[in-house]
Design an enzyme around this catalytic site. Structure first.
Site, PDB file in Angstrom:
ATOM      1  N   THR A  35     -86.504 129.208 -44.450  1.00 36.16           N
ATOM      2  CA  THR A  35     -86.960 128.853 -45.638  1.00 36.16           C
ATOM      3  C   THR A  35     -88.554 128.373 -45.652  1.00 36.16           C
ATOM      4  O   THR A  35     -88.758 127.950 -44.928  1.00 36.16           O
ATOM      5  CB  THR A  35     -86.131 127.765 -46.173  1.00 36.16           C
ATOM      6  OG1 THR A  35     -84.675 127.867 -46.313  1.00 36.16           O
ATOM      7  CG2 THR A  35     -86.583 127.120 -47.703  1.00 36.16           C
ATOM      8  N   CYS A  48     -85.600 124.053 -42.638  1.00 32.14           N
ATOM      9  CA  CYS A  48     -84.836 125.435 -42.224  1.00 32.14           C
ATOM     10  C   CYS A  48     -85.913 126.552 -41.909  1.00 32.14           C
ATOM     11  O   CYS A  48     -86.912 126.635 -42.773  1.00 32.14           O
ATOM     12  CB  CYS A  48     -84.267 125.613 -43.546  1.00 32.14           C
ATOM     13  SG  CYS A  48     -83.318 127.383 -43.366  1.00 32.14           S
ATOM     14  N   GLY A  64     -80.043 133.030 -59.136  1.00 33.92           N
ATOM     15  CA  GLY A  64     -80.576 133.410 -57.771  1.00 33.92           C
ATOM     16  C   GLY A  64     -79.706 133.811 -56.848  1.00 33.92           C
ATOM     17  O   GLY A  64     -78.485 133.804 -56.983  1.00 33.92           O
ATOM     18  N   LYS A  91     -86.451 135.449 -55.785  1.00 33.92           N
ATOM     19  CA  LYS A  91     -85.073 135.548 -55.459  1.00 33.92           C
ATOM     20  C   LYS A  91     -84.399 135.121 -56.875  1.00 33.92           C
ATOM     21  O   LYS A  91     -83.236 134.551 -56.615  1.00 33.92           O
ATOM     22  CB  LYS A  91     -84.878 134.822 -54.254  1.00 33.92           C
ATOM     23  CG  LYS A  91     -85.362 135.458 -53.065  1.00 33.92           C
ATOM     24  CD  LYS A  91     -85.150 134.772 -51.757  1.00 33.92           C
ATOM     25  CE  LYS A  91     -86.251 135.202 -50.869  1.00 33.92           C
ATOM     26  NZ  LYS A  91     -86.236 134.390 -49.803  1.00 33.92           N
ATOM     27  N   GLY A 129     -87.753 123.436 -46.927  1.00 37.07           N
ATOM     28  CA  GLY A 129     -88.743 124.276 -46.340  1.00 37.07           C
ATOM     29  C   GLY A 129     -89.226 123.697 -45.120  1.00 37.07           C
ATOM     30  O   GLY A 129     -89.830 124.472 -44.240  1.00 37.07           O
TER      31      GLY A 129
END
Length: 179
Positions: free
Chosen positions: A168, A165, A50, A38, A162
């Site tokens: 993520t 969330c 991004g 991304k 990460g």
């Protein structure tokens, strides 16, 4: 609000520019892919970008933004202003569910899904996506209380996001500008 990814960008005082993003693609509450990319370089590897949000929308925005970079010979500030004007005028673009984060060695900007251009208050850290607040909080703390290099600071901050969330993951990709 759409649920997306996490993108974090850092521009250090000595001109290092780094962007990172996770690889998770979700559809509703299902993970479709774990290793998406991304983030990318634009304009002869002089600008980092991004996206968070709809992949199809984001690729369309990348192409449009890159045209503005070409037209301004890589002037990031002029490009984001011209791009936001186009974004706001076009009825179709205003409905896109995507955001972009762009930076070079001098500037860093968030381009919102409504055509807004936001320059971060501190001028060095910005994030977008569902895990963006987690990532930027971690980055601010690490910047203040560690001596991590910009690339490691971005990577570690995204790892923390990460962990917190659900949109993520920890399949992190990093890009940096080479001087």
């Amino acid at each position: 609000m759409f649920h997306a990814t996490t993108i974090l960008a850092y521009k250090s005082e000595d001109g290092k520019a780094v962007i990172g993003g996770d690889g998770q693609v979700t559809f509703g509450d299902t993970v479709l892919k774990n290793n998406a990319t991304k983030i990318r370089t634009l304009y002869n590897d002089k600008v980092l970008a991004g996206f968070a949000g709809s992949t199809a929308d984001a690729f369309n925005l990348f192409d449009m933004f890159e045209n503005h970079l070409e037209n301004t010979k890589g002037d990031l500030l002029k490009s984001v202003v011209n791009f936001s004007k186009e974004w706001r005028k076009d009825r179709t673009l205003r409905k896109l569910e995507a955001m972009m984060l762009v930076l070079d060695e001098k500037n860093i900007f968030i381009l919102s899904g409504t055509g807004d251009v936001v320059e971060p208050e501190d001028g060095c850290l910005a994030s977008i996506g569902s895990g963006g607040n987690f990532a930027i909080s971690a980055a601010r703390a690490l910047k203040k209380h560690s001596k991590l290099e910009p690339t490691e600071l971005v990577k570690e901050s995204l790892k923390i996001a990460g962990e917190l969330c659900i949109y993520t993951n920890q399949n992190i990709k990093i890009l940096e500008l080479n001087k």
